[in-house]
Write an enzyme that holds these catalytic residues in place. Structure first.
Site, mmCIF file in Angstrom:
data_model
loop_
_atom_site.group_PDB
_atom_site.id
_atom_site.type_symbol
_atom_site.label_atom_id
_atom_site.label_comp_id
_atom_site.label_asym_id
_atom_site.label_seq_id
_atom_site.Cartn_x
_atom_site.Cartn_y
_atom_site.Cartn_z
ATOM 1 N N ARG A 1 3.369 1.250 -8.482
ATOM 2 C CA ARG A 1 1.964 1.635 -8.530
ATOM 3 C C ARG A 1 1.471 1.736 -7.094
ATOM 4 O O ARG A 1 2.152 1.358 -6.149
ATOM 5 C CB ARG A 1 1.113 0.677 -9.384
ATOM 6 C CG ARG A 1 1.665 -0.665 -9.677
ATOM 7 C CD ARG A 1 1.626 -1.617 -8.511
ATOM 8 N NE ARG A 1 0.322 -1.634 -7.893
ATOM 9 C CZ ARG A 1 0.112 -1.792 -6.613
ATOM 10 N NH1 ARG A 1 1.126 -1.919 -5.778
ATOM 11 N NH2 ARG A 1 -1.102 -1.808 -6.114
ATOM 12 N N GLY A 2 0.284 2.287 -6.945
ATOM 13 C CA GLY A 2 -0.205 2.641 -5.624
ATOM 14 C C GLY A 2 0.039 4.112 -5.387
ATOM 15 O O GLY A 2 1.151 4.613 -5.595
ATOM 16 N N ALA A 3 -0.988 4.823 -4.957
ATOM 17 C CA ALA A 3 -0.903 6.282 -4.882
ATOM 18 C C ALA A 3 0.282 6.790 -4.056
ATOM 19 O O ALA A 3 1.023 7.665 -4.517
ATOM 20 C CB ALA A 3 -2.224 6.848 -4.335
ATOM 21 N N ARG B 1 0.075 9.630 -14.613
ATOM 22 C CA ARG B 1 -1.129 8.946 -14.124
ATOM 23 C C ARG B 1 -2.119 10.004 -13.647
ATOM 24 O O ARG B 1 -1.796 10.796 -12.764
ATOM 25 C CB ARG B 1 -0.800 8.005 -12.954
ATOM 26 C CG ARG B 1 0.174 6.874 -13.253
ATOM 27 C CD ARG B 1 -0.424 5.780 -14.128
ATOM 28 N NE ARG B 1 -1.596 5.155 -13.570
ATOM 29 C CZ ARG B 1 -1.596 4.151 -12.692
ATOM 30 N NH1 ARG B 1 -0.444 3.681 -12.240
ATOM 31 N NH2 ARG B 1 -2.720 3.627 -12.254
ATOM 32 N N GLN C 1 -3.567 -7.366 -9.599
ATOM 33 C CA GLN C 1 -2.714 -6.894 -8.510
ATOM 34 C C GLN C 1 -2.951 -7.672 -7.219
ATOM 35 O O GLN C 1 -2.042 -7.806 -6.399
ATOM 36 C CB GLN C 1 -2.951 -5.399 -8.246
ATOM 37 C CG GLN C 1 -2.507 -4.493 -9.372
ATOM 38 C CD GLN C 1 -3.683 -4.062 -10.229
ATOM 39 O OE1 GLN C 1 -4.599 -4.846 -10.480
ATOM 40 N NE2 GLN C 1 -3.675 -2.823 -10.674
ATOM 41 N N ASP D 1 -7.145 5.754 -4.231
ATOM 42 C CA ASP D 1 -6.225 6.585 -4.992
ATOM 43 C C ASP D 1 -6.584 8.059 -4.904
ATOM 44 O O ASP D 1 -5.727 8.919 -5.068
ATOM 45 C CB ASP D 1 -6.223 6.146 -6.452
ATOM 46 C CG ASP D 1 -5.533 4.815 -6.637
ATOM 47 O OD1 ASP D 1 -4.340 4.818 -6.981
ATOM 48 O OD2 ASP D 1 -6.166 3.771 -6.430
ATOM 49 N N LYS E 1 -9.430 0.998 -7.297
ATOM 50 C CA LYS E 1 -9.326 0.098 -8.438
ATOM 51 C C LYS E 1 -10.702 -0.397 -8.878
ATOM 52 O O LYS E 1 -11.584 -0.649 -8.055
ATOM 53 C CB LYS E 1 -8.416 -1.078 -8.078
ATOM 54 C CG LYS E 1 -8.132 -2.025 -9.222
ATOM 55 C CD LYS E 1 -7.536 -1.315 -10.430
ATOM 56 C CE LYS E 1 -6.241 -0.611 -10.130
ATOM 57 N NZ LYS E 1 -5.687 0.088 -11.308
#
Length: 369
Positions: A53-55, A90, A203, A244, A255
């Site tokens: 995860r994480g752009a 996503r 997270q 993101d 987030k």
């Protein structure tokens, strides 16, 4: 970055030259495990189920997923199918489609026999560029921390509040919001990080705290709603968060809960910065509230929580009453007016169309198309 004295990146090609190793972030912080991806469907699952995860890391994983697809079928039709599969995992992070589009463009008009090698070369370049971008973000953000440290009594730490995980686990290496923190720490500047737990997936508590601890950075995990209190009492020198997707006018999607931190920072005169790698700028969008799609994830992320029991076993338990509905909005949008500045690989820009265009004149033209 380091894990138990060993340097790691979040994603790499294995020694066989084609399969892809990732860190399974759903196992952290209690277990450090890696997973090998061999098929595009496995890459898609890793993104959708948030093993990665994480752009920036999502984009790199998607590009490697396209590489894996080409090993099975290098036709134009197969490329388009894999692109669609991976792009649908996503909706909010713009890096996902950016990386896929870049990789697909590198393959068009190439003979089929050259496409696999070209795909891996393009994806490797995407990964190396991400590392370089994050290092540059770190250098520009470091100046902010150095300035604050110079104004404080000797030995008193710079207190940074961050939200979610915009660390090296969210990128290929270094991280975005954490890169200035790591660089300051490595230069001997006292730094302390307030780590938002970041419900519902935690997270911050499970990932940011884990990686800061392994790098030796002083930190304290706090509940998401503590940030305003800390700011009111002068316990936060600046906020640095990731993003993101950011519009051409400087609105920031990050987030869920980021917007509330920005409001508290504004009310208390605390600088609020967003670490912004340029691939997360969506030059086609202007109004973040109206145009950025907000992902709604499975409600079980909110109704259930996992942790390690006293016996060491990992368990998942239900925390809400039976029959209660739950809504799991994964992101919110912070308007540009609440953002002190955008820390990019080319410098720090005001959160505005004009500010971004000054740093990225070669890309800003797409905002008007």
């Amino acid at each position: 970055m380091m894990v138990d004295g060993r340097p790691y990146r979040t994603i790499r090609v294995n020694d066989d030259g084609w399969s892809v190793e990732i860190i399974d972030q759903t196992r952290l912080p209690h277990r450090f495990e890696t997973v090998t991806l061999r098929r595009p469907e496995e890459a898609a699952h890793a993104i959708k189920a948030m093993l990665v995860r994480g752009a920036p890391l999502i984009g790199a994983t998607a590009a490697y997923g396209l590489c894996l697809a080409l090993r099975e079928d290098a036709s134009d039709e197969a490329i388009d199918r894999a692109h669609a599969l991976l792009a649908g995992t996503r909706p909010t992070a713009v890096n996902l489609r950016w990386a896929l589009d870049r990789a697909r463009a590198a393959l068009r008009n190439r003979p089929r026999g050259e496409r696999v090698e070209a795909a891996y070369a393009c994806t490797a370049a995407i990964c190396e560029e991400d590392v370089a971008i994050n290092q540059a973000i770190g250098r520009h953000g470091l100046a902010l921390l150095e300035g604050i440290a110079a104004r404080k009594p000797a030995g008193e730490p710079v207190n940074v509040l961050t939200h979610c995980n915009a660390g090296w686990l969210a990128t290929v290496d270094w991280g975005t919001a954490t890169a200035p923190i790591y660089m300051a720490h490595d230069r001997g500047i006292p730094v302390h990080v307030w780590v938002d737990e970041t419900r519902p997936r935690n997270q911050g508590a499970s990932l940011t705290a884990w990686e800061l601890g392994h790098h030796g950075v002083d930190h304290t995990v706090v509940a998401d709603n503590v940030g305003g209190h800390l700011m009111q009492h002068g316990m936060v020198d600046l906020c640095i968060v990731g993003t993101d997707r950011t519009t051409a006018d400087g609105d920031v999607a990050n987030k869920i809960g980021t917007y509330l931190k920005a409001l508290a920072a504004k009310d208390n005169g605390v600088p609020f910065y967003v670490a912004l790698p340029s691939p997360t700028i969506d030059w086609t969008l202007r109004d973040g509230l109206a145009e950025i799609p907000i992902e709604q994830r499975d409600a079980t992320e909110l109704t259930h929580v996992s942790g390690r029991g006293e016996d060491g076993a990992i368990r998942t338990v239900v925390v809400t009453p039976e029959g209660s509905r739950a809504a799991n909005y994964a992101f919110d949008v912070t308007p540009a007016r609440l953002v002190t500045g955008l820390i990019t690989e080319r410098g720090i820009a005001p959160a505005s169309r004009e500010g971004l265009a000054r740093l990225f004149p070669d890309r800003a033209g797409t905002a008007d198309r």
